[in-house]
Motif scaffolding. Structure first.
Motif, PDB file in Angstrom:
ATOM      1  N   LEU A  31       0.806  -1.224   0.000  1.00  0.00           N
ATOM      2  CA  LEU A  31       0.000   0.000   0.000  1.00  0.00           C
ATOM      3  C   LEU A  31       0.845   1.282   0.000  1.00  0.00           C
ATOM      4  N   GLY A  32       2.083   1.173  -0.413  1.00  0.00           N
ATOM      5  CA  GLY A  32       2.931   2.369  -0.412  1.00  0.00           C
ATOM      6  C   GLY A  32       3.523   2.558   0.963  1.00  0.00           C
ATOM      7  N   GLY A  33       4.648   3.242   1.022  1.00  0.00           N
ATOM      8  CA  GLY A  33       5.307   3.439   2.314  1.00  0.00           C
ATOM      9  C   GLY A  33       6.290   4.577   2.199  1.00  0.00           C
ATOM     10  N   GLY A  34       7.445   4.412   2.807  1.00  0.00           N
ATOM     11  CA  GLY A  34       8.467   5.449   2.720  1.00  0.00           C
ATOM     12  C   GLY A  34       9.442   5.149   1.603  1.00  0.00           C
ATOM     13  N   GLY A  35      10.509   5.920   1.530  1.00  0.00           N
ATOM     14  CA  GLY A  35      11.609   5.650   0.601  1.00  0.00           C
ATOM     15  C   GLY A  35      11.173   5.516  -0.850  1.00  0.00           C
ATOM     16  N   VAL A  36      11.763   4.550  -1.524  1.00  0.00           N
ATOM     17  CA  VAL A  36      11.498   4.294  -2.945  1.00  0.00           C
ATOM     18  C   VAL A  36      10.012   4.020  -3.155  1.00  0.00           C
ATOM     19  N   ASP A  37       9.435   3.219  -2.263  1.00  0.00           N
ATOM     20  CA  ASP A  37       8.041   2.812  -2.358  1.00  0.00           C
ATOM     21  C   ASP A  37       7.132   4.037  -2.424  1.00  0.00           C
ATOM     22  N   GLY A  38       7.312   4.945  -1.469  1.00  0.00           N
ATOM     23  CA  GLY A  38       6.500   6.161  -1.421  1.00  0.00           C
ATOM     24  C   GLY A  38       6.693   7.002  -2.670  1.00  0.00           C
ATOM     25  N   ALA A  39       7.946   7.116  -3.112  1.00  0.00           N
ATOM     26  CA  ALA A  39       8.266   7.939  -4.286  1.00  0.00           C
ATOM     27  C   ALA A  39       7.590   7.392  -5.542  1.00  0.00           C
ATOM     28  N   ILE A  40       7.618   6.064  -5.701  1.00  0.00           N
ATOM     29  CA  ILE A  40       6.995   5.439  -6.872  1.00  0.00           C
ATOM     30  C   ILE A  40       5.481   5.637  -6.852  1.00  0.00           C
ATOM     31  N   HIS A  41       4.867   5.463  -5.692  1.00  0.00           N
ATOM     32  CA  HIS A  41       3.420   5.657  -5.584  1.00  0.00           C
ATOM     33  C   HIS A  41       3.032   7.120  -5.835  1.00  0.00           C
ATOM     34  N   ARG A  42       3.840   8.052  -5.299  1.00  0.00           N
ATOM     35  CA  ARG A  42       3.534   9.477  -5.514  1.00  0.00           C
ATOM     36  C   ARG A  42       3.666   9.853  -6.988  1.00  0.00           C
ATOM     37  N   ALA A  43       4.762   9.429  -7.608  1.00  0.00           N
ATOM     38  CA  ALA A  43       5.015   9.812  -9.000  1.00  0.00           C
ATOM     39  C   ALA A  43       4.109   9.051  -9.971  1.00  0.00           C
ATOM     40  N   GLY A  44       3.762   7.816  -9.619  1.00  0.00           N
ATOM     41  CA  GLY A  44       2.959   6.982 -10.525  1.00  0.00           C
ATOM     42  C   GLY A  44       1.470   7.250 -10.449  1.00  0.00           C
ATOM     43  N   GLY A  45       1.044   7.829  -9.330  1.00  0.00           N
ATOM     44  CA  GLY A  45      -0.373   8.152  -9.172  1.00  0.00           C
ATOM     45  C   GLY A  45      -1.199   6.996  -8.629  1.00  0.00           C
ATOM     46  N   LYS A  46      -2.497   7.258  -8.472  1.00  0.00           N
ATOM     47  CA  LYS A  46      -3.356   6.327  -7.732  1.00  0.00           C
ATOM     48  C   LYS A  46      -3.644   5.024  -8.452  1.00  0.00           C
ATOM     49  N   GLN A  47      -3.388   4.990  -9.759  1.00  0.00           N
ATOM     50  CA  GLN A  47      -3.621   3.756 -10.525  1.00  0.00           C
ATOM     51  C   GLN A  47      -2.789   2.593  -9.961  1.00  0.00           C
ATOM     52  N   ILE A  48      -1.539   2.883  -9.603  1.00  0.00           N
ATOM     53  CA  ILE A  48      -0.661   1.838  -9.063  1.00  0.00           C
ATOM     54  C   ILE A  48      -1.239   1.306  -7.757  1.00  0.00           C
ATOM     55  N   LEU A  49      -1.640   2.219  -6.883  1.00  0.00           N
ATOM     56  CA  LEU A  49      -2.218   1.817  -5.600  1.00  0.00           C
ATOM     57  C   LEU A  49      -3.490   0.996  -5.800  1.00  0.00           C
ATOM     58  N   GLU A  50      -4.335   1.424  -6.723  1.00  0.00           N
ATOM     59  CA  GLU A  50      -5.585   0.692  -6.977  1.00  0.00           C
ATOM     60  C   GLU A  50      -5.294  -0.739  -7.426  1.00  0.00           C
ATOM     61  N   GLU A  51      -4.288  -0.892  -8.293  1.00  0.00           N
ATOM     62  CA  GLU A  51      -3.928  -2.246  -8.743  1.00  0.00           C
ATOM     63  C   GLU A  51      -3.318  -3.069  -7.608  1.00  0.00           C
ATOM     64  N   CYS A  52      -2.546  -2.411  -6.766  1.00  0.00           N
ATOM     65  CA  CYS A  52      -1.965  -3.104  -5.610  1.00  0.00           C
ATOM     66  C   CYS A  52      -3.069  -3.612  -4.680  1.00  0.00           C
ATOM     67  N   ILE A  53      -4.095  -2.790  -4.496  1.00  0.00           N
ATOM     68  CA  ILE A  53      -5.221  -3.186  -3.637  1.00  0.00           C
ATOM     69  C   ILE A  53      -5.933  -4.399  -4.247  1.00  0.00           C
ATOM     70  N   GLU A  54      -6.089  -4.392  -5.580  1.00  0.00           N
ATOM     71  CA  GLU A  54      -6.695  -5.547  -6.255  1.00  0.00           C
ATOM     72  C   GLU A  54      -5.883  -6.825  -6.031  1.00  0.00           C
ATOM     73  N   ILE A  55      -4.571  -6.708  -6.165  1.00  0.00           N
ATOM     74  CA  ILE A  55      -3.696  -7.872  -5.947  1.00  0.00           C
ATOM     75  C   ILE A  55      -3.858  -8.373  -4.518  1.00  0.00           C
ATOM     76  N   ARG A  56      -3.869  -7.436  -3.581  1.00  0.00           N
ATOM     77  CA  ARG A  56      -4.031  -7.798  -2.166  1.00  0.00           C
ATOM     78  C   ARG A  56      -5.337  -8.511  -1.903  1.00  0.00           C
ATOM     79  N   ASN A  57      -6.391  -8.009  -2.523  1.00  0.00           N
ATOM     80  CA  ASN A  57      -7.704  -8.626  -2.333  1.00  0.00           C
ATOM     81  C   ASN A  57      -7.722 -10.048  -2.875  1.00  0.00           C
ATOM     82  N   LYS A  58      -6.931 -10.293  -3.907  1.00  0.00           N
ATOM     83  CA  LYS A  58      -6.857 -11.627  -4.501  1.00  0.00           C
ATOM     84  C   LYS A  58      -5.984 -12.583  -3.692  1.00  0.00           C
ATOM     85  N   GLN A  59      -4.800 -12.124  -3.312  1.00  0.00           N
ATOM     86  CA  GLN A  59      -3.805 -13.050  -2.752  1.00  0.00           C
ATOM     87  C   GLN A  59      -3.351 -12.710  -1.331  1.00  0.00           C
ATOM     88  N   GLY A  60      -3.865 -11.636  -0.766  1.00  0.00           N
ATOM     89  CA  GLY A  60      -3.378 -11.213   0.556  1.00  0.00           C
ATOM     90  C   GLY A  60      -2.060 -10.473   0.406  1.00  0.00           C
TER      91      GLY A  60
END
Length: 171
Positions: free
Chosen positions: A29-58
């Motif tokens: 779900l995003g965090g600090g460091g590289v993770d946070g930077a990628i989520h900020r620069a990539g926008g909410k689409q990345i987070l939405e897809e991550c949430i979908e993956i989580r819902n599927k596989q934990g």
């Protein structure tokens, strides 16, 4: 075919590559460091897809890798891999970090990726010793045989990591 290895000191969110690797945490779900930077620069689409993956596989297990599109980033894909937290168990944690690189490369290959960029996984808040992490990263990339991936870029965020990689890549 031998993959080319390139070293860049800079910001992974600005790299032109088919795939960039995110040093994610297990929540995806995003965090600090590289993770946070990628989520900020990539926008909410990345987070939405991550949430979908989580819902599927934990959660994503340490050493495993999953893929999303790259949102607003110049890459096509973001491969999210969960690096180990350093607790001093060198054998166990080195194996997990090795898996991060292996699984990310395998996933990249399955997507037909020609260029992939890696950050310095686990060397930030996860405190993995930088020298050891760099040795593992370079070893895994050099020993990965691919007919598809043409170039691997190591993106170092700081001078210290860039210097370690520069030295090791000369060997």
């Amino acid at each position: 075919m031998n993959m080319k290895i390139e070293l860049i000191k800079g910001d992974i969110t600005k790299v032109e590559a088919d795939a960039i690797v995110n040093a994610a945490n297990s929540s995806l779900l995003g965090g600090g460091g590289v993770d946070g930077a990628i989520h900020r620069a990539g926008g909410k689409q990345i987070l939405e897809e991550c949430i979908e993956i989580r819902n599927k596989q934990g959660k994503c297990k340490t050493g495993e890798a999953v893929v999303t599109t790259a949102g607003n980033l110049p890459a096509k894909y973001v491969i999210h891999t969960v690096g180990p937290v350093w607790n001093g168990d060198e054998e166990k944690e080195s194996k997990l970090l090795t898996n991060c690189y292996k699984n990310s490369l395998k996933l990249a290959e399955s997507l037909g990726v020609k260029t992939i960029a890696f950050p310095n996984i686990s060397t930030g808040i996860y405190r993995f010793p930088k020298e050891l992490a760099a040795k593992i990263a370079i070893h895994e990339v050099k020993n990965f045989k691919s007919e598809i991936i043409e170039k691997v870029i190591f993106i170092c965020f700081d001078d210290e990591n860039a210097e370690i990689y520069r030295t090791l890549l000369k060997e």
